[in-house]
Design an enzyme around this catalytic site. Structure first.
Site, PDB file in Angstrom:
ATOM      1  CB  SER A  71      20.142 -17.133 -42.665  1.00 61.43           C
ATOM      2  OG  SER A  71      20.664 -15.688 -43.067  1.00 61.43           O
ATOM      3  CG  ASP A  82      14.080 -11.889 -40.102  1.00 65.88           C
ATOM      4  OD1 ASP A  82      15.227 -11.269 -39.776  1.00 65.88           O
ATOM      5  OD2 ASP A  82      14.292 -13.018 -40.382  1.00 65.88           O
ATOM      6  CG  HIS A 116      17.703 -14.018 -39.380  1.00 66.42           C
ATOM      7  ND1 HIS A 116      17.039 -13.727 -40.446  1.00 66.42           N
ATOM      8  CD2 HIS A 116      18.908 -14.352 -39.779  1.00 66.42           C
ATOM      9  CE1 HIS A 116      17.710 -14.126 -41.480  1.00 66.42           C
ATOM     10  NE2 HIS A 116      18.609 -14.671 -41.113  1.00 66.42           N
TER      11      HIS A 116
END
Length: 256
Positions: free
Chosen positions: A85, A206, A235
């Site tokens: 991320s 996602d 995610h």
């Protein structure tokens, strides 16, 4: 943090843990809302082949500086770095500053910009983000309970609970500050400066980062880059699809 870097306290400040005794160092950097424990399914396998370094950020500024400081203190170079991320871009920025510290970047569910703009689909609109920031500030508990299932993306009660607990440990004031920094950031102009080889790994669906972002990054990165789309949703595949992710990592890391 600069004083900690100079004084050698960075390892403790970032709650750094080292696993395995491999000659090659693999650095695992977590995304916003989680901590180093998010890698717990992967570490036992990866530690058989690498010296695995996992840590948590002590604050939410100067991320790349923290990373460079830590690697310098550990006296490691030519590392494999896997950033999830927001930490994907942290690795990119650090590699621009100190390319000799990195041999390979694995960008997991990463994005250089989350906000839609002309000609670019980042996945989120400004009204959506304003509503998100407001919810974190005004109803933190509600935000935690609604955000965890969205991020996990699949009906995995254990993973949802784990991520919900992780989110809940963040102080609301810090959570909203980090959310603003992450979701309003725009690092697209830096991608061409990243010359370290990259593997971009993204879930097929996602809810935070569209699949198209992976191919955008591949096109914009300054060095060789590959994209691998995982046949899963969510995610945080290191929690929900770790066997599939490990299969991909074995190929990317040349593990037989």
């Amino acid at each position: 943090m600069e004083a900690l870097c100079q004084g050698g306290g960075i390892v403790q400040a970032l709650n750094t843990h080292v696993y395995g005794n491999g000659t090659q160092t693999l650095v695992l950097a977590h995304g916003s809302g989680s901590d180093r424990t998010v890698w717990h399914f992967l570490i036992p396998f990866l530690a058989c082949y690498f010296k695995v370094v996992a840590f948590r950020y002590s604050n939410f500024s100067a991320y790349a500086d923290d990373l460079v400081c830590l690697l310098n203190h550990l006296n490691v170079g030519r590392t494999v770095y896997m950033g999830h991320s927001m930490a994907a871009m942290v690795g990119c920025i650090a590699s621009i500053q100190r390319p000799h510290l990195f041999q390979h970047l694995i960008l997991l569910s990463g994005s250089p910009r989350y906000l839609n703009t002309t000609g670019y689909n980042g996945g989120l609109t400004r009204p959506q983000l304003d509503a998100l920031f407001s919810q974190i500030e005004n109803n933190f508990t509600s935000w935690v309970s609604s955000s965890a299932p969205t991020a996990i993306g699949v009906n995995d009660t254990s993973a949802i609970t784990e991520f919900e607990n992780s989110l809940g440990r963040v102080k609301p004031r810090i959570a909203v500050n980090v959310a603003r920094v992450v979701f309003l950031s725009d690092y697209r102009r830096l991608l061409h400066q990243v010359i370290v080889p990259c593997s971009i790994i993204q879930s097929r669906k996602d809810f935070i980062v569209p699949k198209s972002v992976a191919f955008y990054m591949k096109k914009q990165l300054g060095g060789p880059a590959k994209v691998k789309i995982l046949n899963t949703e969510g995610h945080i595949p290191q929690l929900t699809a770790y066997p599939l992710l490990l299969k991909v990592l074995k190929k990317q890391l040349h593990i037989k």
